[in-house]
Design a protein around this motif. Structure first.
Motif, short mmCIF file in Angstrom:
data_model
loop_
_atom_site.label_atom_id
_atom_site.label_comp_id
_atom_site.label_asym_id
_atom_site.label_seq_id
_atom_site.Cartn_x
_atom_site.Cartn_y
_atom_site.Cartn_z
N GLY A 26 5.28 12.66 7.95
CA GLY A 26 5.10 11.52 7.05
C GLY A 26 3.62 11.25 6.75
O GLY A 26 2.77 11.43 7.63
N ALA A 27 3.33 10.85 5.51
CA ALA A 27 1.95 10.53 5.12
C ALA A 27 1.42 9.43 6.04
O ALA A 27 2.08 8.41 6.25
N ALA B 241 0.84 -1.20 0.00
CA ALA B 241 0.00 0.00 0.00
C ALA B 241 0.88 1.25 0.00
O ALA B 241 1.79 1.39 0.81
N GLU B 242 0.60 2.13 -0.91
CA GLU B 242 1.32 3.39 -1.02
C GLU B 242 0.72 4.34 0.03
O GLU B 242 -0.48 4.60 0.01
N LYS C 222 -6.35 12.40 0.82
CA LYS C 222 -7.47 11.58 0.36
C LYS C 222 -8.21 11.01 1.57
O LYS C 222 -7.60 10.73 2.60
N LYS C 223 -9.52 10.82 1.44
CA LYS C 223 -10.30 10.22 2.54
C LYS C 223 -10.02 8.72 2.64
O LYS C 223 -10.08 8.14 3.71
N SER C 224 -9.77 8.08 1.48
CA SER C 224 -9.45 6.65 1.47
C SER C 224 -8.57 6.38 0.26
O SER C 224 -8.39 7.26 -0.59
N LYS D 15 6.18 2.20 8.48
CA LYS D 15 5.03 2.55 7.63
C LYS D 15 5.08 4.02 7.20
O LYS D 15 4.06 4.60 6.83
N GLY D 16 6.23 4.65 7.37
CA GLY D 16 6.38 5.99 6.81
C GLY D 16 6.29 7.14 7.79
O GLY D 16 6.35 8.30 7.39
#
Ligand code: HEC
Ligand code: HEC
Ligand code: HEC
Ligand code: HEC
Length: 312
Positions: A123-124, A37-38, A103-105, A148-149
């Motif tokens: 981080g995102a 997953a990005e 983004k919401k999802s 995870k970023g």
């Protein structure tokens, strides 16, 4: 046509096997989608649900207030044109530093929701948000969330390297040609970005431990550590960027950052050999090693007079 028909017949004959195949394929897809997953940004409103004090500070910073203004300036319009864009808010290159695209999802449409905000620096969050606030031993949590970023505030070298990616104009999506076009059109190139000066003024949000409600100033020892790590990050960033563009102003700014950081780190190297290593080989790993080596040290006596007196 013929092939399709034969497939239909086959499918009907082997219906159970066909469905198992589809199911297996689907599960595999879901699984790999999860693994690969990005990460995407959720936007500062999400963070504000729990971090009210930090959000209030952020809303007063230039990062936040720039959102309603910057695209309207003459200078911005000229710079957008120079890179072949029409509007700053619609130009991905500008958005990568000036805006938060959230983004919401995973499948939702990306939206420009703010200027640089929480996730620009931390981080995102799509993949780490549910990990970082769990009740779990801190070290495990930092490891899991950063995988995870997430950039934890305590991972100071990475925090500083990330500021530099924007403030040093070194992001990967920036080509040598873009840099030249932007700077020739009047985009600023700041050779004086320094972590303490830029993070302990308007940007400062230090409310921990969480029950503390006061925005705390750093002690001289904390500030000295941040200063040294910030210079290491400047050196690593500028050394990698100096050959990125042949633009004279860009090169000169990166060289100035290299000279300032080298001088400072050499002055510390007698006491902290890890600082000398960053000078000899300016890599992120050596920068992180320096941050770890000084985690408990008070270097305010050594770097004291270099600390900024005024903050942005
Ligand atoms: C549901 C509540 C909640 C939401 C939403 C939330 N956080 Fe947190 N956050 C927490 C809690 C609780 C902690 C404290 C964890 C700890 O100290 O172990 C924390 C810790 C942090 C820390 C680390 C503080 C430290 O110990 O140095 C950062 C940075 C952070 N959050 C950023 C964010 C960002 C950015 C967002 C939005 C993308 C966000 N958080 C959304 C509850 C939340
Ligand atoms: C690599 C990150 C990055 C990219 C890409 C980027 N900018 Fe910037 N921009 C910055 C930073 C950082 C500043 C603030 C510089 C400072 O004050 O030190 C800034 C400042 C500006 C300013 C303010 C100038 C002033 O004098 O107040 C304008 C206008 C601007 N950028 C327009 C653009 C436009 C248009 C694009 C897209 C073509 C763009 N920028 C792309 C990072 C970037
Ligand atoms: C310009 C970069 C930047 C932005 C934007 C930013 N932070 Fe931070 N954040 C930092 C840095 C740097 C630190 C730690 C440095 C320090 O101690 O001063 C930090 C520390 C924190 C901490 C731990 C300290 C505390 O106050 O508890 C939390 C939580 C946090 N940030 C959440 C957020 C949230 C939520 C937002 C958005 C509303 C946000 N941050 C926006 C850079 C940023
Ligand atoms: C995603 C890109 C990005 C990141 C990451 C980022 N910034 Fe910025 N920052 C900007 C842009 C763009 C501006 C200019 C906004 C404008 O001029 O309207 C800015 C402006 C600022 C300003 C205001 C400067 C002035 O002269 O008024 C400060 C202070 C600042 N940033 C500190 C930091 C610090 C400290 C960090 C890291 C902890 C950081 N920023 C990380 C993009 C970024």
């Amino acid at each position: 046509m013929y092939r399709l028909k034969r497939f239909e017949v086959n499918a009907r004959h082997h219906l159970p096997i066909f469905f198992i195949g589809v199911l297996a394929g689907f599960l595999l897809f879901v699984n790999s989608a999860e693994l690969y997953a990005e990460p995407f940004k959720l936007g500062p409103k999400k963070c504000q649900e729990c971090h009210k004090a930090e959000a209030k500070v952020w809303s007063g910073t230039k990062h936040a207030t720039s959102f309603k203004k910057i695209h309207k300036s003459k200078k911005a319009k000229k710079i957008v044109k120079a890179v072949g864009g029409k509007r700053m808010k619609k130009t991905a290159l500008c958005a990568s530093c000036h805006y938060t695209v959230a983004k919401k999802s995973a499948s939702a449409k990306p939206k420009l929701v703010a200027g640089p905000s929480c996730e620009s620096c931390h981080g995102a969050a799509s993949e780490w948000i549910s990990i970082h606030n769990k009740k779990a031993p801190k070290a495990n949590k930092i490891e899991a969330a950063s995988a995870k970023g997430m950039i934890w505030p305590s991972q100071l070298f990475d925090v500083a390297a990330n500021c530099n990616s924007c403030h040093g104009l070194t992001k990967e999506n920036l080509t040598g040609d873009n840099i030249k076009a932007m700077l020739d059109a009047g985009h600023p190139m700041n050779a004086d970005f320094e972590l303490v000066q830029y993070s302990q003024g308007s940007v400062r949000h230090r409310f921990y431990p969480p029950k503390v409600t006061e925005n705390q100033a750093m002690t001289p020892a904390e500030m000295a550590r941040m200063f040294v790590v910030g210079q290491a990050a400047n050196l690593v960033s500028a050394s990698a960027a100096v050959s990125k563009s042949s633009h004279a102003g860009y090169k000169a700014a990166q060289q100035k950052k290299i000279a300032t950081a080298t001088k400072l780190l050499e002055s510390v190297a007698g006491q902290v050999p890890a600082a000398g290593k960053v000078v000899a080989s300016p890599t992120a790993d050596n920068g992180r090693a320096l941050a770890a080596a000084i985690a408990d040290k008070d270097l305010s006596g050594v770097v004291g007079e270099n600390l900024p007196k005024k903050f942005k």
